[in-house]
Design an enzyme around this catalytic site. Structure first.
Site, PDB file in Angstrom:
ATOM      1  N   ARG A  89      13.082  -3.891   7.466  1.00 20.00           N
ATOM      2  CA  ARG A  89      14.359  -4.213   6.810  1.00 20.00           C
ATOM      3  C   ARG A  89      14.503  -5.734   6.722  1.00 20.00           C
ATOM      4  NH1 ARG A  89      18.381  -4.587  10.014  1.00 20.00           N
ATOM      5  NH2 ARG A  89      18.117  -2.591  11.077  1.00 20.00           N
ATOM      6  N   TYR A 141      30.468  -5.800 -16.684  1.00 20.69           N
ATOM      7  CA  TYR A 141      29.929  -4.440 -16.549  1.00 20.69           C
ATOM      8  C   TYR A 141      30.919  -3.554 -15.771  1.00 20.69           C
ATOM      9  CZ  TYR A 141      27.068  -0.754 -14.457  1.00 20.69           C
ATOM     10  OH  TYR A 141      26.602   0.449 -14.015  1.00 20.69           O
ATOM     11  N   ASP A 213      25.965 -13.333 -13.798  1.00 20.90           N
ATOM     12  CA  ASP A 213      25.145 -12.132 -13.935  1.00 20.90           C
ATOM     13  C   ASP A 213      24.278 -12.352 -15.182  1.00 20.90           C
ATOM     14  OD1 ASP A 213      24.080  -9.646 -14.587  1.00 20.90           O
ATOM     15  OD2 ASP A 213      25.798  -8.554 -13.786  1.00 20.90           O
ATOM     16  N   LYS A 238      16.847  -3.629 -15.268  1.00 16.67           N
ATOM     17  CA  LYS A 238      16.832  -3.826 -16.713  1.00 16.67           C
ATOM     18  C   LYS A 238      15.579  -4.606 -17.133  1.00 16.67           C
ATOM     19  CE  LYS A 238      20.700  -1.624 -16.434  1.00 16.67           C
ATOM     20  NZ  LYS A 238      21.410  -1.937 -15.254  1.00 16.67           N
TER      21      LYS A 238
HETATM   22  C1  LIG Z   1      25.146  -6.581 -16.591  1.00 16.26           C
HETATM   23  C2  LIG Z   1      24.920  -5.619 -15.458  1.00 16.26           C
HETATM   24  N1  LIG Z   1      25.072  -6.040 -14.193  1.00 16.26           N
HETATM   25  C3  LIG Z   1      24.892  -5.214 -13.147  1.00 16.26           C
HETATM   26  C4  LIG Z   1      24.550  -3.889 -13.327  1.00 16.26           C
HETATM   27  C5  LIG Z   1      24.359  -2.990 -12.142  1.00 16.26           C
HETATM   28  O1  LIG Z   1      22.993  -2.806 -11.885  1.00 16.26           O
HETATM   29  P1  LIG Z   1      22.376  -1.527 -11.162  1.00 16.26           P
HETATM   30  O2  LIG Z   1      22.594  -0.355 -12.040  1.00 16.26           O
HETATM   31  O3  LIG Z   1      20.941  -1.909 -10.956  1.00 16.26           O
HETATM   32  O4  LIG Z   1      23.101  -1.383  -9.859  1.00 16.26           O
HETATM   33  C6  LIG Z   1      24.377  -3.407 -14.630  1.00 16.26           C
HETATM   34  C7  LIG Z   1      24.013  -2.001 -14.863  1.00 16.26           C
HETATM   35  O5  LIG Z   1      24.018  -1.506 -15.963  1.00 16.26           O
HETATM   36  C8  LIG Z   1      24.575  -4.295 -15.726  1.00 16.26           C
HETATM   37  O6  LIG Z   1      24.443  -3.886 -17.004  1.00 16.26           O
END
Ligand SMILES: Cc1ncc(COP(=O)(O)O)c(C=O)c1O
Length: 422
Positions: A89, A141, A213, A238
């Site tokens: 971990r 998001y 982000d 992604k």
């Molecule tokens: C812009 C963005 N940030 C964060 C996330 C969250 O990521 P995760 O699904 O890997 O937890 C997403 C998920 O679609 C996203 O589109």
């Protein structure tokens, strides 16, 4: 020419490359990155960094690909005598390789990989304490909005959601207890672009950190730390992974104290990325430069096609001259990526499109090799209140496309036949 000659020449020409890149951001991407990366003792391009940073051949076998260290613990030679690894971990060599790789790509000193994008965002928010305030992009998001308003708000963290594309809104939302400004740019799904340099200046004047982000762009198309942003978060699920076969997240930053706390949280709360998933993301970043070039190319073609289509009421794409922040996107990004959203006017029309595509896959998520199509109002943004969705433009007729790497003409033909069914 020796390596030190090369280095000296590169140093001499770096300002020229940087100047060129700022004048011609799209065509000078290579020059820009060439001037920025230095993983050995001379500057490296983005693709080279992606393939080599953190990924030296394995010391014991020479394996060119970092091995998957699928272990929970490590044998110790004696009490307090170990090889730097005690428990998986806390440290894992596969995860460390990925963390080094992602940090290099974002131009950060420190990187931490998490079990998901949400786990990375959650860990980042642990830099804020009870009684402190965070300003957030209001079109973030849906999962981020849910974490902030439904979970973290219960622990006396205060959030204000504003349109961060206007610096004045950020300035007006700052309070004496503001400790973080959290932006997403471009936003998901209506592609609002925030001026990172402007927001960083406003936040820093108030003594707050800026988090970006960068999931939608990937470090190939946008590098927020270069604009003064303090922390970059990613859903590696992604573009960084890019193959729709793993969930993951990352936090990349330069401040040593904040990095130590993120590392402490990673170990204490334990939402780590597994060795296999770390390996998958590293496999993904090796082709990130090539993939993003093609996502960007097809994204432009798909957007141009949609813009002319009679069944479409509105298109959301920063690469379009009609986008309100087109000039900013051109300046701040090294391309526009593969995300395009469009409004067909009603839930019924959206349903027809979503249910009649043949090549595009109806699914949540984005950034994979395959073209995905989704309905934000009922899928990714279902957790956002209906009035707020309406205000942001996340209508029942909005459809989002993550343009994949299939032949561009095939993607366009599929969207065309689906739209013509309305
Ligand atoms: C812009 C963005 N940030 C964060 C996330 C969250 O990521 P995760 O699904 O890997 O937890 C997403 C998920 O679609 C996203 O589109």
């Amino acid at each position: 020419m020796t390596r030190s000659d090369t280095r000296a020449t590169m140093r001499r020409f770096t300002p020229v490359f940087v100047q060129l890149a700022s004048q011609f951001p799209n065509c000078a991407t290579g020059a820009f990155y060439y001037s920025r990366f230095c993983i050995y003792d001379w500057p490296m391009g983005f693709a080279t960094t992606a393939i080599h940073s953190g990924q030296d051949p394995d010391q014991s076998t020479g394996a060119v690909t970092v091995p998957i260290y699928q272990t929970s613990t490590y044998a110790q030679d004696g009490l307090g005598k170990h090889k730097g690894y005690e428990y998986a971990r806390t440290q894992n060599p596969t995860r460390s390789a990925l963390e080094q790789n992602l940090a290099a790509l974002e131009g950060a000193r420190f990187g931490y990989a998490f079990a998901s994008g949400m786990a990375a965002i959650d860990a980042t928010l642990r830099l804020v304490k009870a009684g402190e305030h965070v300003v957030v992009s209001d079109n973030t998001y849906g999962g981020t909005f849910r974490l902030f308003t439904k979970v973290l708000a219960n622990y006396n963290l205060e959030f204000d959601f504003v349109d961060t594309s206007e610096g004045l809104n950020v300035e007006a939302a700052i309070k004496p207890n503001t400790k973080m400004v959290f932006v997403e740019t471009p936003t998901n799904p209506v592609m609002i672009v925030t001026d990172l340099r402007e927001v960083a200046e406003i936040a820093h004047r108030a003594g707050a950190r800026v988090v970006c982000d960068n999931t939608f762009m990937s470090p190939y198309l946008q590098r927020p730390l270069e604009f003064g942003v303090d922390i970059v978060v990613h859903s590696t699920t992604k573009y960084l992974n890019g193959h729709s076969d793993g969930i993951g997240g990352a936090v990349l930053l330069n401040n040593e104290e904040d990095a130590a706390w993120i590392g402490f949280i990673q170990n204490s709360a334990g939402a780590i990325l597994s060795p296999f998933d770390s390996w998958l993301v590293m496999r993904g970043t090796k082709t990130l430069a090539l993939r993003m070039e093609q996502h960007d190319k097809s994204g432009r073609a798909v957007a141009a096609f949609l813009e002319e289509h009679p069944k479409i009421r509105k298109i959301y794409y920063p690469g379009s001259a009609s986008h309100p922040q087109h000039a900013l996107a051109k300046r701040q990004q090294h391309g526009f990526g593969g995300m395009v959203a469009f409004d067909v006017g009603s839930l019924e029309a959206a349903r027809v499109v979503l249910e009649s595509v043949k090549l595009c896959t109806l699914a949540e998520s984005l950034g994979g090799v395959e073209t995905l199509i989704s309905h934000p109002a009922t899928m990714t943004h279902a957790s956002v209140d209906i009035e707020k969705r309406a205000r942001l433009g996340i209508t029942d007729g909005l459809v989002r496309v993550s343009v994949g790497l299939e032949d561009t003409d095939d993607i366009i033909a599929d969207l065309d036949q689906a739209l013509n069914n309305i």
